[in-house]
Design an enzyme around this catalytic site. Structure first.
Site, PDB file in Angstrom:
ATOM      1  N   SER A 191       0.834  -1.203   0.000  1.00 40.99           N
ATOM      2  CA  SER A 191       0.000   0.000   0.000  1.00 40.99           C
ATOM      3  C   SER A 191       0.870   1.254   0.000  1.00 40.99           C
ATOM      4  CB  SER A 191      -0.915   0.006   1.228  1.00 40.99           C
ATOM      5  OG  SER A 191      -1.860  -1.032   1.163  1.00 40.99           O
ATOM      6  N   GLU A 192       1.882   1.290   0.849  1.00 41.52           N
ATOM      7  CA  GLU A 192       2.810   2.413   0.859  1.00 41.52           C
ATOM      8  C   GLU A 192       4.230   1.986   1.178  1.00 41.52           C
ATOM      9  OE1 GLU A 192      -0.560   4.930   0.436  1.00 41.52           O
ATOM     10  OE2 GLU A 192      -0.291   3.399   1.966  1.00 41.52           O
ATOM     11  N   THR A 193       5.150   2.732   0.597  1.00 38.03           N
ATOM     12  CA  THR A 193       6.541   2.741   1.025  1.00 38.03           C
ATOM     13  C   THR A 193       6.829   4.151   1.526  1.00 38.03           C
ATOM     14  OG1 THR A 193       7.218   1.041  -0.569  1.00 38.03           O
ATOM     15  CG2 THR A 193       8.941   2.477   0.323  1.00 38.03           C
ATOM     16  N   HIS A 221      -0.900   4.493   8.263  1.00 36.56           N
ATOM     17  CA  HIS A 221      -0.318   3.201   8.660  1.00 36.56           C
ATOM     18  C   HIS A 221       1.184   3.167   8.417  1.00 36.56           C
ATOM     19  CE1 HIS A 221      -0.202   1.746   4.435  1.00 36.56           C
ATOM     20  NE2 HIS A 221       0.562   0.780   4.894  1.00 36.56           N
TER      21      HIS A 221
END
Length: 263
Positions: free
Chosen positions: A45-47, A74
């Site tokens: 979802s994210e880095t 998150h």
């Protein structure tokens, strides 16, 4: 160039639950195209990428596999988990962002990490797009919106769990994402989050949208402290509190692995 990378499951005590994020602490910023390429390669979802400005203070940026993201809760939780692990005496961290100002994270009780976010309540003064209502299998009772997403409000948790969506239609709502929410059974409220235009199909656990869900449900339920559950396949628990014009979002995190990115 070798970069240390941590993968952390956020808003959970257990591996393979919550929302995974990759964290890379840099000495200096990489080219945006390189950070985006790493996020695509990670396919999470994210880095999150961080650069220290002084002890306990970091600039933070978040990249999905599609684009840079304005605000990610998150991955901020995951970053705080990594940094607190590296600095056992540190009790509070400050993050500077490009779009949402200053964020803070502090050690809480029982292993919780509490994050201080701006309150982003939704409103109803807009025209509801037909693609939004056509894009969900059950029509909501109410539709709200903040700067991040449309809020589809339902009566029961079972409706949230059973809901099906048309991602192609929801993608046309860009730049807005879609959160669906209802009062919970074991929790104060539950939600699911869809963001095909900005990151993917369904996000496992979304810290940033709880900066909008918290003031919404605090007002509707008449309480400032709420326990929330994001009812994705992985699932995650969020401890939410409305504090004036700010919200506190707290959760646990668990490191999955630490490794090296070779550039």
């Amino acid at each position: 160039m070798n970069l240390k990378m941590h993968q952390v499951d956020s808003f959970t005590r257990d591996l393979f639950k919550g929302n995974p994020a990759a964290i890379i602490v840099l000495e200096a910023w990489l080219e945006d195209s390189v950070m985006q390429a790493i996020a695509i390669e990670n396919n999470l979802s994210e880095t999150a990428f961080l650069v220290a400005s002084e002890p306990g203070q970091y600039f933070i940026r978040w990249f999905s596999p599609i684009c840079e993201i304005d605000f990610c809760g998150h991955a901020t939780l995951a970053a705080a988990h990594v940094l607190f692990g590296q600095q056992p005496a540190m009790q509070e961290l400050h993050f500077t962002t490009l779009q949402v100002g200053e964020l803070k994270a502090r050690r809480g009780d029982g292993g919780l990490i509490a994050m201080d976010f701006p309150s982003c309540p939704p409103h109803m003064e807009f025209e509801t797009p037909s693609a939004l209502l056509d894009g969900v299998s059950v029509k909501p009772n109410e539709v709200w919106r903040n700067q991040q997403a449309y809020f589809l409000v339902y009566e029961q948790q079972s409706q949230i769990e059973a809901l099906e969506v048309d991602l192609e239609l929801l993608e046309t709502l860009a730049p807005y994402d879609v959160v669906v929410t209802a009062p919970g059974e074991q929790f104060d409220f539950v939600s699911r989050y869809f963001w095909p235009a900005n990151g993917g199909a369904e996000d496992p656990v979304t810290g940033s949208i709880h900066a909008g869900l918290t003031p919404f449900w605090a007002k509707h339920l008449g309480k400032d402290q709420l326990l929330a559950y994001q009812a994705s396949q992985r699932g995650g628990i969020l401890h939410c509190q409305q504090v004036g014009e700010r919200v506190t979002i707290a959760g646990h995190a668990k490191t999955y692995f630490e490794g090296t990115v070779f550039l």
